[in-house]
Write a protein that holds these residues in place. Sequence first.
Motif, PDB file in Angstrom:
ATOM      1  N   ASN A  51       0.823  -1.209   0.000  1.00  0.00           N
ATOM      2  CA  ASN A  51       0.000   0.000   0.000  1.00  0.00           C
ATOM      3  C   ASN A  51       0.855   1.256   0.000  1.00  0.00           C
ATOM      4  O   ASN A  51       0.515   2.237  -0.650  1.00  0.00           O
ATOM      5  CB  ASN A  51      -0.942   0.000   1.204  1.00  0.00           C
ATOM      6  CG  ASN A  51      -2.010  -1.058   1.074  1.00  0.00           C
ATOM      7  OD1 ASN A  51      -2.379  -1.444  -0.029  1.00  0.00           O
ATOM      8  ND2 ASN A  51      -2.510  -1.540   2.189  1.00  0.00           N
ATOM      9  N   GLN A  58       1.423   6.858  -6.696  1.00  0.00           N
ATOM     10  CA  GLN A  58       0.367   7.837  -6.934  1.00  0.00           C
ATOM     11  C   GLN A  58       0.904   9.262  -6.770  1.00  0.00           C
ATOM     12  O   GLN A  58       0.632  10.130  -7.598  1.00  0.00           O
ATOM     13  CB  GLN A  58      -0.802   7.611  -5.968  1.00  0.00           C
ATOM     14  CG  GLN A  58      -1.653   6.414  -6.324  1.00  0.00           C
ATOM     15  CD  GLN A  58      -2.702   6.116  -5.274  1.00  0.00           C
ATOM     16  OE1 GLN A  58      -2.452   6.286  -4.080  1.00  0.00           O
ATOM     17  NE2 GLN A  58      -3.848   5.646  -5.716  1.00  0.00           N
ATOM     18  N   GLN A  77      -7.997   7.218  -7.037  1.00  0.00           N
ATOM     19  CA  GLN A  77      -8.871   6.131  -6.608  1.00  0.00           C
ATOM     20  C   GLN A  77      -8.357   4.747  -6.986  1.00  0.00           C
ATOM     21  O   GLN A  77      -8.986   3.749  -6.646  1.00  0.00           O
ATOM     22  CB  GLN A  77     -10.271   6.332  -7.196  1.00  0.00           C
ATOM     23  CG  GLN A  77     -10.967   7.539  -6.633  1.00  0.00           C
ATOM     24  CD  GLN A  77     -12.349   7.727  -7.234  1.00  0.00           C
ATOM     25  OE1 GLN A  77     -12.758   6.981  -8.114  1.00  0.00           O
ATOM     26  NE2 GLN A  77     -13.066   8.724  -6.748  1.00  0.00           N
ATOM     27  N   ALA A  78      -7.208   4.666  -7.642  1.00  0.00           N
ATOM     28  CA  ALA A  78      -6.659   3.380  -8.067  1.00  0.00           C
ATOM     29  C   ALA A  78      -6.317   2.515  -6.854  1.00  0.00           C
ATOM     30  O   ALA A  78      -5.764   2.995  -5.873  1.00  0.00           O
ATOM     31  CB  ALA A  78      -5.417   3.604  -8.915  1.00  0.00           C
ATOM     32  N   LYS A  79      -6.680   1.245  -6.920  1.00  0.00           N
ATOM     33  CA  LYS A  79      -6.456   0.310  -5.815  1.00  0.00           C
ATOM     34  C   LYS A  79      -5.258  -0.597  -6.043  1.00  0.00           C
ATOM     35  O   LYS A  79      -4.883  -1.355  -5.171  1.00  0.00           O
ATOM     36  CB  LYS A  79      -7.698  -0.563  -5.594  1.00  0.00           C
ATOM     37  CG  LYS A  79      -8.938   0.204  -5.254  1.00  0.00           C
ATOM     38  CD  LYS A  79      -8.812   0.815  -3.881  1.00  0.00           C
ATOM     39  CE  LYS A  79     -10.092   1.548  -3.537  1.00  0.00           C
ATOM     40  NZ  LYS A  79      -9.966   2.373  -2.365  1.00  0.00           N
ATOM     41  N   SER A  80      -4.664  -0.554  -7.244  1.00  0.00           N
ATOM     42  CA  SER A  80      -3.485  -1.375  -7.537  1.00  0.00           C
ATOM     43  C   SER A  80      -2.603  -0.617  -8.522  1.00  0.00           C
ATOM     44  O   SER A  80      -3.038   0.340  -9.161  1.00  0.00           O
ATOM     45  CB  SER A  80      -3.898  -2.718  -8.134  1.00  0.00           C
ATOM     46  OG  SER A  80      -4.444  -2.534  -9.419  1.00  0.00           O
TER      47      SER A  80
END
Length: 94
Positions: A51, A58, A77-80
Amino acid sequence: MKKTITSTLAALLLIALTACSDHKENKQASLTEGGMKCGAGKCGANMVDGNSLLAKKQRNILSQMREDDPRKECVMQAKSAKALYDCVRDPKTG
């Protein structure tokens, strides 16, 4: 002569079987099996939580974008990492 050859073959067979069984025991007794794997980016100073690595990527991408860039929301908002790069990748050139 036959007795010597037979006993030699029996001894070699016994040694071969013993060596194979020791190899299996050593393989099961491995201390690192299933544990931490070392290599580039896997342990030591390079070991980073996934994370925090995503957040770093990011921040890096956002710092290179203009204020009015329409892709900013997608990046935040990207999770990966894959989703992050899909936000900024040019669909024509990849």
